[in-house]
Design a protein around this motif. Structure first.
Motif, PDB file in Angstrom:
ATOM      1  N   ARG A  92      23.389  46.993  45.756  1.00 31.78           N
ATOM      2  CA  ARG A  92      23.227  46.940  44.772  1.00 31.78           C
ATOM      3  C   ARG A  92      24.463  47.460  43.694  1.00 31.78           C
ATOM      4  N   THR A  93      25.231  48.211  42.820  1.00 32.43           N
ATOM      5  CA  THR A  93      26.257  48.157  42.431  1.00 32.43           C
ATOM      6  C   THR A  93      27.351  49.044  42.437  1.00 32.43           C
ATOM      7  N   LEU A  94      28.425  48.221  42.386  1.00 34.18           N
ATOM      8  CA  LEU A  94      29.541  49.055  43.502  1.00 34.18           C
ATOM      9  C   LEU A  94      30.543  48.606  41.746  1.00 34.18           C
ATOM     10  N   THR A  95      31.493  49.438  41.513  1.00 35.99           N
ATOM     11  CA  THR A  95      32.701  49.216  40.872  1.00 35.99           C
ATOM     12  C   THR A  95      33.409  49.265  41.238  1.00 35.99           C
ATOM     13  N   SER A  96      34.230  48.430  41.261  1.00 37.01           N
ATOM     14  CA  SER A  96      35.307  48.206  41.389  1.00 37.01           C
ATOM     15  C   SER A  96      36.684  48.812  40.770  1.00 37.01           C
ATOM     16  N   GLN A  97      37.672  48.718  41.808  1.00 33.46           N
ATOM     17  CA  GLN A  97      39.068  49.365  41.088  1.00 33.46           C
ATOM     18  C   GLN A  97      40.236  48.542  41.230  1.00 33.46           C
ATOM     19  N   GLY A  98      39.426  47.817  42.389  1.00 38.54           N
ATOM     20  CA  GLY A  98      40.566  46.836  42.422  1.00 38.54           C
ATOM     21  C   GLY A  98      41.246  46.935  44.417  1.00 38.54           C
ATOM     22  N   TYR A  99      41.427  45.867  44.860  1.00 37.98           N
ATOM     23  CA  TYR A  99      41.552  45.638  45.805  1.00 37.98           C
ATOM     24  C   TYR A  99      41.202  46.280  47.435  1.00 37.98           C
ATOM     25  N   ASN A 100      39.793  45.936  46.981  1.00 40.11           N
ATOM     26  CA  ASN A 100      38.836  45.913  48.028  1.00 40.11           C
ATOM     27  C   ASN A 100      38.620  44.766  48.860  1.00 40.11           C
ATOM     28  N   LEU A 101      38.535  44.762  50.028  1.00 45.42           N
ATOM     29  CA  LEU A 101      37.589  44.002  50.871  1.00 45.42           C
ATOM     30  C   LEU A 101      35.883  44.341  51.600  1.00 45.42           C
ATOM     31  N   GLY A 116      42.408  41.300  42.803  1.00 38.57           N
ATOM     32  CA  GLY A 116      42.391  42.214  44.444  1.00 38.57           C
ATOM     33  C   GLY A 116      41.777  41.645  45.748  1.00 38.57           C
ATOM     34  N   ASN A 117      40.343  41.927  44.607  1.00 40.31           N
ATOM     35  CA  ASN A 117      39.187  41.945  45.839  1.00 40.31           C
ATOM     36  C   ASN A 117      39.285  40.479  46.566  1.00 40.31           C
ATOM     37  N   ASP A 148      48.262  44.344  53.917  1.00 41.88           N
ATOM     38  CA  ASP A 148      49.485  44.095  53.031  1.00 41.88           C
ATOM     39  C   ASP A 148      48.241  43.139  51.696  1.00 41.88           C
ATOM     40  N   GLN A 149      47.338  43.702  51.419  1.00 45.04           N
ATOM     41  CA  GLN A 149      46.853  43.235  50.348  1.00 45.04           C
ATOM     42  C   GLN A 149      46.352  43.784  48.887  1.00 45.04           C
ATOM     43  N   SER A 181      48.926  39.957  44.706  1.00 48.99           N
ATOM     44  CA  SER A 181      49.236  39.889  43.245  1.00 48.99           C
ATOM     45  C   SER A 181      49.242  41.340  42.448  1.00 48.99           C
ATOM     46  N   GLY A 182      50.439  42.110  42.138  1.00 48.66           N
ATOM     47  CA  GLY A 182      50.400  43.550  41.334  1.00 48.66           C
ATOM     48  C   GLY A 182      49.873  44.009  42.806  1.00 48.66           C
ATOM     49  N   GLY A 183      50.109  43.891  43.779  1.00 51.02           N
ATOM     50  CA  GLY A 183      50.132  45.047  44.782  1.00 51.02           C
ATOM     51  C   GLY A 183      51.639  45.110  45.557  1.00 51.02           C
ATOM     52  N   ASP A 184      51.466  45.981  46.699  1.00 54.67           N
ATOM     53  CA  ASP A 184      53.101  46.876  46.996  1.00 54.67           C
ATOM     54  C   ASP A 184      53.500  46.491  48.615  1.00 54.67           C
ATOM     55  N   GLY A 185      52.568  45.708  48.888  1.00 51.98           N
ATOM     56  CA  GLY A 185      52.315  46.018  50.538  1.00 51.98           C
ATOM     57  C   GLY A 185      51.750  46.345  50.782  1.00 51.98           C
ATOM     58  N   SER A 186      51.246  47.305  50.885  1.00 53.51           N
ATOM     59  CA  SER A 186      50.312  48.415  51.545  1.00 53.51           C
ATOM     60  C   SER A 186      48.587  48.066  51.756  1.00 53.51           C
ATOM     61  N   ASP A 187      48.465  48.422  53.016  1.00 51.67           N
ATOM     62  CA  ASP A 187      46.761  47.027  53.065  1.00 51.67           C
ATOM     63  C   ASP A 187      45.775  48.341  53.032  1.00 51.67           C
ATOM     64  N   ILE A 188      45.032  47.558  52.909  1.00 54.12           N
ATOM     65  CA  ILE A 188      43.493  47.336  52.444  1.00 54.12           C
ATOM     66  C   ILE A 188      42.811  49.169  53.534  1.00 54.12           C
TER      67      ILE A 188
END
Length: 325
Positions: A92-101, A116-117, A148-149, A181-188
Motif C-alpha cells: 500500500r502507501t508509503l509517504t516518501s521524504q526522499g533518499y529511500n531504497l 533520491g529514491n 553515499d546515496q 544529487s542534494g545528498g551529503d555522502g551519507s549512506d542510506i
C-alpha cells in the motif's frame, strides 16, 4: 500518535497464516512480516534498515511492511530483501521524504518527496551480524547502491542522526563515489560504511634459523576498501633485540613509496613512507632480509599504519622468528 524510529535495524521477523486463528475460527492472514500498521497510527522512519522479514502461509502480504490505514513516512531508509507472495517489501502507501531504497515496489504506492529514491534495485546487504556497537546490523557490501546515496541524516524534528546505529561517524563520504544529487555522502539505512585503514600481515621465512643466519621478513599491505584508494601509506618498524637488517641489504617493494632514510645493513629499524594501493586491489608486498645476532624468540610488530584518507589506525600482526644458538 507518532511513533519515530531512527538508526535501527528490523530484521528476521516472520508472520505465518495457517488458515485458523487460535480459537479455530478463520484467521486474518499473515501480513506485515516486519511491521503491520493499522488504526490510524503515524510512523516515521529515518535511517532504518528493514530487511529479511517474511510473511508466509496461505495468505502472505507485505513481507516487509503492510500499511493498512495508517501513515508511514520514510527518509534515508532501506526496505528491501523481504519476502511475501504479494507486495514483498511494502504493501500500500508509503509517504516518501526522499533518499529511500525500496528493493521491490510491487504492491507499493509511493507519494511525497521522491528525490533520491532508488527503486527496484537490490540493496546488497551482508547478513545480520555483530559489526560493532551494541546491536546487530546488516553491512552494506561493496558495490551496494545505498553507499553515499543518502541526504543529511536528520530525524523528523531536524536533529542530526550522527552517529549511525553502531556509534560510527555519519556521514563518512567515499571520495571515489558520486554522491546523490542534494545528498551529503551519507549512506542510506542504519549502517554507515567507514573508510578502512590499511593493514599489515607479516611473516618470517624461514620461521626458524640458526644464529648469524638470515630470514626474509615479508609485509603484506592491504587496502580493505572496495573502491577507495589509500595514499601516502606509511609506517615504522623497530626490530626486537638480536635482529638487524642484513648486510648487504636485500629488499623488494611493490607498494610504491620508499624507505626513508634508505635501508642500511646492521640497522635495527626502518621507516616506510608514501605507499599507495587502489581500492579492491590485491595486497602489495615489501620484503626485507634480516639477520639474527642472538638466540631466542624474536617477536616483531610493526607500528601503527597511516594513510591520507584514513589517518592513523591501521594494524599489524606480530611475526615471530625462532633463533637457535
Amino acid at each position: 500518535k507518532l511513533v519515530t524510529l531512527t538508526n535501527s535495524t528490523i530484521s528476521g521477523n516472520t508472520t505465518n497464516y495457517t488458515g485458523l486463528s487460535t480459537n479455530g475460527a478463520g484467521g486474518d492472514g499473515a501480513d506485515g512480516g516486519g511491521m503491520r500498521l493499522t488504526g490510524g497510527i503515524k510512523v516515521s522512519l529515518s535511517n532504518i534498515t528493514l530487511t529479511d522479514n517474511r510473511a508466509s502461509g496461505l495468505i502472505a502480504i507485505g513481507g516487509g511492511i503492510r500499511n493498512i490505514i495508517s501513515e508511514l513516512k520514510a527518509r534515508n531508509t532501506i526496505i528491501a530483501g523481504n519476502t511475501a507472495d504479494t507486495a514483498p517489501d511494502f504493501d500500500r502507501t508509503l509517504t516518501s521524504q526522499g533518499y529511500n531504497l525500496i528493493g521491490n515496489t510491487s504492491g507499493t504506492t509511493i507519494v511525497g518527496d521522491i528525490t533520491g529514491n532508488l527503486l527496484n534495485v537490490p540493496a546488497q546487504l551482508g547478513p545480520l551480524a555483530d559489526n560493532g556497537g551494541l546491536t546487530q546490523t546488516h553491512t552494506l557490501l561493496a558495490g551496494s547502491p545505498a553507499i553515499d546515496q543518502g541526504a543529511s541524516a536528520n530525524d523528523p524534528y531536524g536533529n542530526p542522526l550522527n552517529p549511525d546505529q553502531r556509534d560510527k561517524l555519519r556521514p563518512y563520504d567515499d571520495a571515489a563515489l558520486v554522491n546523490a544529487s542534494g545528498g551529503d555522502g551519507s549512506d542510506i539505512g542504519a549502517f554507515e560504511v567507514q573508510i578502512g585503514s590499511p593493514t599489515i600481515a607479516k611473516s618470517f621465512a624461514p620461521a626458524q634459523i640458526k644464529l648469524d643466519e638470515a630470514s626474509v621478513l615479508t609485509l603484506s599491505v592491504a587496502n580493505p576498501n572496495a573502491s577507495l584508494a589509500l595514499n601516502n601509506i606509511s609506517f615504522s618498524d623497530t626490530f626486537p633485540a638480536g635482529l638487524e637488517i642484513d648486510n648487504p641489504v636485500v629488499a623488494t617493494n611493490s607498494c610504491g613509496g620508499s624507505f626513508s632514510p634508505a635501508l642500511t645493513g646492521g640497522a635495527t629499524s626502518f621507516q616506510y613512507l608514501g605507499g599507495s594501493l587502489a581500492g579492491g586491489a590485491e595486497p602489495c608486498l615489501i620484503t626485507l632480509q634480516v639477520k639474527a645476532t642472538s638466540a631466542g624468540l624474536k617477536n616483531n610488530t610493526t607500528g601503527p599504519v597511516s594513510s591520507t584518507e584514513a589517518g592513523t589506525g591501521g594494524t599489524s600482526n606480530t611475526a615471530t622468528l625462532a633463533v637457535v644458538g
